[in-house]
Motif scaffolding. Structure first.
Motif, PDB file in Angstrom:
ATOM      1  N   LYS A 234      -4.924  -2.101   3.994  1.00 25.40           N
ATOM      2  CA  LYS A 234      -4.766  -2.648   5.124  1.00 25.40           C
ATOM      3  C   LYS A 234      -3.061  -4.042   5.292  1.00 25.40           C
ATOM      4  CE  LYS A 234      -9.556  -3.020   5.527  1.00 25.40           C
ATOM      5  NZ  LYS A 234     -10.383  -3.657   5.393  1.00 25.40           N
ATOM      6  N   ASP A 235      -3.134  -4.477   6.261  1.00 23.04           N
ATOM      7  CA  ASP A 235      -1.506  -4.832   5.856  1.00 23.04           C
ATOM      8  C   ASP A 235      -2.493  -6.736   5.786  1.00 23.04           C
ATOM      9  OD1 ASP A 235       0.751  -3.945   7.662  1.00 23.04           O
ATOM     10  OD2 ASP A 235      -1.170  -3.324   8.626  1.00 23.04           O
ATOM     11  N   PHE A 236      -1.513  -7.269   5.664  1.00 21.85           N
ATOM     12  CA  PHE A 236      -1.712  -9.360   5.200  1.00 21.85           C
ATOM     13  C   PHE A 236      -1.604 -10.003   6.741  1.00 21.85           C
ATOM     14  CE2 PHE A 236      -0.610  -7.114   1.131  1.00 21.85           C
ATOM     15  CZ  PHE A 236      -1.782  -6.833   0.658  1.00 21.85           C
ATOM     16  N   ASP A 237      -3.101 -10.281   6.886  1.00 21.74           N
ATOM     17  CA  ASP A 237      -2.892 -11.646   7.697  1.00 21.74           C
ATOM     18  C   ASP A 237      -4.979 -12.400   7.264  1.00 21.74           C
ATOM     19  OD1 ASP A 237      -2.366 -12.526  10.194  1.00 21.74           O
ATOM     20  OD2 ASP A 237      -3.040 -11.307  11.561  1.00 21.74           O
ATOM     21  N   ASN A 238      -4.481 -13.949   8.205  1.00 20.00           N
ATOM     22  CA  ASN A 238      -5.515 -14.421   8.196  1.00 20.00           C
ATOM     23  C   ASN A 238      -6.705 -13.693   8.869  1.00 20.00           C
ATOM     24  OD1 ASN A 238      -4.046 -16.560   6.307  1.00 20.00           O
ATOM     25  ND2 ASN A 238      -3.170 -17.248   8.437  1.00 20.00           N
ATOM     26  N   GLY A 239      -8.236 -14.223   8.356  1.00 20.19           N
ATOM     27  CA  GLY A 239      -8.960 -13.995   9.368  1.00 20.19           C
ATOM     28  C   GLY A 239     -10.198 -12.866   8.423  1.00 20.19           C
ATOM     29  N   GLY A 240     -10.811 -12.837   9.282  1.00 19.62           N
ATOM     30  CA  GLY A 240     -12.431 -12.118   8.599  1.00 19.62           C
ATOM     31  C   GLY A 240     -13.816 -12.700   8.335  1.00 19.62           C
TER      32      GLY A 240
ATOM     33  N   ALA B 167       1.024  -1.001   0.291  1.00 16.26           N
ATOM     34  CA  ALA B 167       0.179  -0.158   0.123  1.00 16.26           C
ATOM     35  C   ALA B 167       0.591   1.211   0.111  1.00 16.26           C
ATOM     36  CB  ALA B 167      -0.679  -0.054   0.725  1.00 16.26           C
ATOM     37  N   LYS B 168       0.718   1.905  -0.996  1.00 18.45           N
ATOM     38  CA  LYS B 168       1.608   2.962  -1.509  1.00 18.45           C
ATOM     39  C   LYS B 168       1.352   3.671   0.378  1.00 18.45           C
ATOM     40  CE  LYS B 168      -2.834   5.922  -4.197  1.00 18.45           C
ATOM     41  NZ  LYS B 168      -2.787   4.773  -3.750  1.00 18.45           N
ATOM     42  N   SER B 169       1.153   4.383   1.130  1.00 18.49           N
ATOM     43  CA  SER B 169       0.675   5.157   2.428  1.00 18.49           C
ATOM     44  C   SER B 169       1.051   4.157   2.880  1.00 18.49           C
ATOM     45  CB  SER B 169      -0.644   5.163   3.186  1.00 18.49           C
ATOM     46  OG  SER B 169      -0.861   3.497   3.245  1.00 18.49           O
ATOM     47  N   HIS B 170       1.816   3.632   3.383  1.00 16.37           N
ATOM     48  CA  HIS B 170       2.768   2.687   4.450  1.00 16.37           C
ATOM     49  C   HIS B 170       4.298   2.902   3.474  1.00 16.37           C
ATOM     50  CE1 HIS B 170       0.409  -0.597   5.628  1.00 16.37           C
ATOM     51  NE2 HIS B 170      -0.293   0.284   4.926  1.00 16.37           N
ATOM     52  N   GLY B 171       4.826   3.650   3.853  1.00 13.22           N
ATOM     53  CA  GLY B 171       5.641   4.895   3.626  1.00 13.22           C
ATOM     54  C   GLY B 171       5.429   6.047   2.347  1.00 13.22           C
ATOM     55  N   ASP B 172       4.803   6.301   2.532  1.00 17.46           N
ATOM     56  CA  ASP B 172       3.814   7.597   2.309  1.00 17.46           C
ATOM     57  C   ASP B 172       4.851   7.778   0.743  1.00 17.46           C
ATOM     58  OD1 ASP B 172       2.869   9.806   1.763  1.00 17.46           O
ATOM     59  OD2 ASP B 172       4.085  10.596   2.575  1.00 17.46           O
ATOM     60  N   PHE B 173       4.673   6.859  -0.068  1.00 18.22           N
ATOM     61  CA  PHE B 173       5.473   7.202  -1.943  1.00 18.22           C
ATOM     62  C   PHE B 173       4.632   7.237  -2.651  1.00 18.22           C
ATOM     63  CE2 PHE B 173       5.876   2.290  -0.881  1.00 18.22           C
ATOM     64  CZ  PHE B 173       4.354   1.784  -2.429  1.00 18.22           C
ATOM     65  N   GLY B 174       3.349   7.415  -2.623  1.00 17.68           N
ATOM     66  CA  GLY B 174       2.079   7.842  -3.186  1.00 17.68           C
ATOM     67  C   GLY B 174       2.491   6.985  -5.016  1.00 17.68           C
TER      68      GLY B 174
ATOM     69  N   ASN C  23       6.129  -0.017   6.938  1.00 19.06           N
ATOM     70  CA  ASN C  23       6.183  -1.289   7.361  1.00 19.06           C
ATOM     71  C   ASN C  23       4.990  -1.878   6.592  1.00 19.06           C
ATOM     72  OD1 ASN C  23       7.342  -0.114   9.854  1.00 19.06           O
ATOM     73  ND2 ASN C  23       8.651  -1.373   9.656  1.00 19.06           N
ATOM     74  N   ILE C  24       5.013  -3.176   6.297  1.00 13.50           N
ATOM     75  CA  ILE C  24       3.709  -3.790   6.177  1.00 13.50           C
ATOM     76  C   ILE C  24       3.680  -5.539   6.723  1.00 13.50           C
ATOM     77  CG2 ILE C  24       2.708  -5.464   4.290  1.00 13.50           C
ATOM     78  CD1 ILE C  24       2.749  -2.781   2.547  1.00 13.50           C
ATOM     79  N   GLY C  25       2.571  -5.687   7.359  1.00  8.56           N
ATOM     80  CA  GLY C  25       3.065  -6.961   8.145  1.00  8.56           C
ATOM     81  C   GLY C  25       1.210  -8.159   7.383  1.00  8.56           C
ATOM     82  N   ARG C  26       1.454  -8.984   8.031  1.00  3.82           N
ATOM     83  CA  ARG C  26       2.158  -9.624   9.361  1.00  3.82           C
ATOM     84  C   ARG C  26       3.461 -10.919   8.735  1.00  3.82           C
ATOM     85  NH1 ARG C  26       0.479 -10.565  14.297  1.00  3.82           N
ATOM     86  NH2 ARG C  26      -1.899  -9.043  14.211  1.00  3.82           N
ATOM     87  N   LEU C  27       4.563 -10.247   8.720  1.00  2.00           N
ATOM     88  CA  LEU C  27       5.423 -10.764   8.412  1.00  2.00           C
ATOM     89  C   LEU C  27       5.485 -13.365   8.696  1.00  2.00           C
ATOM     90  CD1 LEU C  27       8.343 -11.406   7.021  1.00  2.00           C
ATOM     91  CD2 LEU C  27       9.270 -10.989   8.770  1.00  2.00           C
ATOM     92  N   SER C  28       5.134 -13.016   9.887  1.00  2.00           N
ATOM     93  CA  SER C  28       5.441 -14.580   9.687  1.00  2.00           C
ATOM     94  C   SER C  28       3.828 -15.633   8.937  1.00  2.00           C
ATOM     95  CB  SER C  28       4.995 -14.662  11.318  1.00  2.00           C
ATOM     96  OG  SER C  28       3.522 -14.555  11.833  1.00  2.00           O
ATOM     97  N   VAL C  29       3.123 -14.826   7.937  1.00  2.91           N
ATOM     98  CA  VAL C  29       1.818 -14.999   7.559  1.00  2.91           C
ATOM     99  C   VAL C  29       2.491 -15.034   6.567  1.00  2.91           C
ATOM    100  CG1 VAL C  29      -0.785 -14.800   7.073  1.00  2.91           C
ATOM    101  CG2 VAL C  29      -0.232 -14.642   9.651  1.00  2.91           C
TER     102      VAL C  29
ATOM    103  N   PRO D 274       9.033  -5.603   6.042  1.00  4.15           N
ATOM    104  CA  PRO D 274       7.626  -6.391   6.530  1.00  4.15           C
ATOM    105  C   PRO D 274       8.317  -6.639   8.180  1.00  4.15           C
ATOM    106  CG  PRO D 274       9.297  -7.459   5.453  1.00  4.15           C
ATOM    107  CD  PRO D 274       9.943  -6.520   5.359  1.00  4.15           C
ATOM    108  N   ASN D 275       6.787  -6.853   8.788  1.00  3.49           N
ATOM    109  CA  ASN D 275       7.097  -6.465  10.278  1.00  3.49           C
ATOM    110  C   ASN D 275       5.843  -7.655  10.613  1.00  3.49           C
ATOM    111  OD1 ASN D 275       4.858  -5.352  10.374  1.00  3.49           O
ATOM    112  ND2 ASN D 275       5.901  -3.437  11.593  1.00  3.49           N
ATOM    113  N   ASP D 276       6.152  -8.077  11.552  1.00  2.00           N
ATOM    114  CA  ASP D 276       4.683  -8.782  12.825  1.00  2.00           C
ATOM    115  C   ASP D 276       3.912  -8.554  12.810  1.00  2.00           C
ATOM    116  OD1 ASP D 276       4.111 -11.947  12.096  1.00  2.00           O
ATOM    117  OD2 ASP D 276       5.067 -12.248  13.847  1.00  2.00           O
ATOM    118  N   ARG D 277       3.146  -6.863  12.090  1.00  2.00           N
ATOM    119  CA  ARG D 277       1.644  -6.945  13.198  1.00  2.00           C
ATOM    120  C   ARG D 277       0.832  -6.676  11.878  1.00  2.00           C
ATOM    121  NH1 ARG D 277       3.775  -1.068  14.532  1.00  2.00           N
ATOM    122  NH2 ARG D 277       1.599  -0.489  15.445  1.00  2.00           N
ATOM    123  N   VAL D 278      -0.088  -5.854  12.349  1.00  7.78           N
ATOM    124  CA  VAL D 278      -1.311  -4.529  11.664  1.00  7.78           C
ATOM    125  C   VAL D 278      -1.093  -3.892  12.229  1.00  7.78           C
ATOM    126  CG1 VAL D 278      -2.242  -7.715  10.572  1.00  7.78           C
ATOM    127  CG2 VAL D 278      -2.309  -5.881  12.751  1.00  7.78           C
ATOM    128  N   SER D 279      -1.989  -2.991  11.357  1.00 12.85           N
ATOM    129  CA  SER D 279      -2.494  -1.426  11.240  1.00 12.85           C
ATOM    130  C   SER D 279      -0.982  -0.657  11.702  1.00 12.85           C
ATOM    131  CB  SER D 279      -3.171  -1.864  12.934  1.00 12.85           C
ATOM    132  OG  SER D 279      -4.243  -1.458  13.415  1.00 12.85           O
TER     133      SER D 279
END
Length: 269
Positions: free
Chosen positions: A155-161, A122-129, A220-226, A209-214
Motif C-alpha cells: 500500500k501507498d502511504f497516506d493519512n486515514g483508515g 514496496a518492492k512491487s512498485h517498480g517490480d524490483f523484488g 511510484n509511491i504516494g502520497r507525496l504531499s503527505v 513519488p507522486n500525489d496518488r495512492v493505488s
C-alpha cells in the motif's frame, strides 16, 4: 478516506549506546556508537558538490553522490538490520518500525510473531523484488512484525483508515497505510531517498513519488504531499541519525541526504 490531524510528542529513545559487531551471526556484545560527523564536515566533503543547488540540479547531484555504495545480498540484510536497528536500551534486540516493539534479534523469520524485512518502498512498485540494488538497499529496509508487514503489503502511504491490530498508532484502509507518529518522518525520508537513488540508469526502474495512492506496480509511491508533511512534523531523531551513520560506516557507505539535510525535501519537491 478519512483524515486526521494529530499532535504528538517526540519518541523518548536515546542515541544508541552500543552496536553489535557482525561476523556472520550478530553478537550481543556492545561496541562504541559511531560518531555522527558535524553537518559542516559532511558539507565540506560528502555533500560538497550538492551545496547551493535546488530542484532537479540538487536531485541530480545527490543521485551521483549516493549512488557510490556497497551493495548487499538479500541474505546479508538480516545481519545488517540487527546492527542498524538495534535497540539502544538492549543490544540483544531490534526495534520494529511500525509496532515500535523491542524484539530479540534471533526472533527473525517468517512465522507468526517473528520479524522480517519490510520494504518501505514496496518492492512491487517498480517490480524490483529482492534483487541486489533497490531490493536490498537497507536505507529503506526495516525490521517489522510478520503480520503487520503483511497488513501494510504494498500500500501507498497516506493519512486515514482503521487501527492496525497489534500496532498501536498505525492505520490502514484499502489503498494506504499510515505509520505511527514517531516514525512518520522516517518513512517519508526513506521513500524520498529511494526516489533520488534510483533514477532508471542502473537497470532498475526510475522510482518517483507522486500525489496518488493505488499506484499498483507502477514505479511510484504516494502520497507525496503527505510524505512532505510527515517529514516536517517528525524531524530526524537520534535513532534515525545513528542508523544513517551505521549504514555509512559499516555497510553501504552511502547516506540518506534527507536525514542530514531535511530542508532538501522542500528544495527538490
Amino acid at each position: 478516506m478519512s483524515s486526521r490531524r494529530r499532535f504528538y510528542a517526540r519518541p523518548l529513545i536515546a542515541t544508541a549506546a552500543s552496536l553489535v559487531v557482525l561476523t556472520g551471526i550478530a553478537s550481543a556484545a556492545p561496541a562504541a556508537t559511531p560518531a555522527t560527523p558535524p553537518a559542516a564536515t559532511l558539507d565540506d566533503t560528502y555533500y560538497q558538490n550538492a551545496l547551493g543547488k535546488t530542484g532537479t540540479a540538487l536531485k541530480s547531484s545527490l543521485h551521483t553522490i549516493i549512488s557510490d555504495q556497497t551493495k548487499l545480498s538479500y541474505s546479508q540484510v538480516w545481519d545488517a538490520l540487527k546492527a542498524t536497528d538495534q535497540d539502544p536500551a538492549n543490544s540483544s534486540n531490534v526495534i520494529l518500525l511500525y509496532t515500535g516493539r523491542s524484539q530479540s534479534k534471533s526472533g527473525n523469520g517468517g512465522d507468526v510473531g517473528d520479524w522480517n524485512r519490510e520494504h518501505v518502498w514496496a518492492k512491487s512498485h517498480g517490480d524490483f523484488g529482492t534483487a541486489t540494488g533497490p531490493g536490498t538497499d537497507i536505507h529503506h529496509l526495516r525490521p517489522e512484525d510478520v503480520q503487520v508487514n503483511s497488513i501494510r503489503g504494498n500500500k501507498d502511504f497516506d493519512n486515514g483508515g482503521s487501527a492496525v491490530s497489534g500496532a498501536p498508532g498505525n492505520y490502514t484502509d484499502g489503498d494506504s497505510f499510515e505509520p505511527r507518529d514517531a516514525v512518520k518522518g522516517d518513512v517519508a525520508r526513506m521513500i524520498l531517498y529511494m526516489a533520488v537513488r534510483y533514477e532508471g540508469d542502473d537497470a532498475f526502474a526510475d522510482l518517483e513519488p507522486n500525489d496518488r495512492v493505488s499506484n499498483g506496480s507502477a514505479p511510484n509511491i504516494g502520497r507525496l504531499s503527505v510524505l512532505k508533511q510527515w517529514s516536517q512534523e517528525d524531524p530526524p531523531d537520534s535513532f534515525e541519525k545513528n542508523r544513517n551513520q551505521v549504514i555509512f560506516d559499516r555497510f553501504q557507505h552511502n547516506r540518506n541526504p534527507f536525514i542530514d539535510h531535511p530542508e532538501w525535501v522542500e528544495a527538490i519537491w
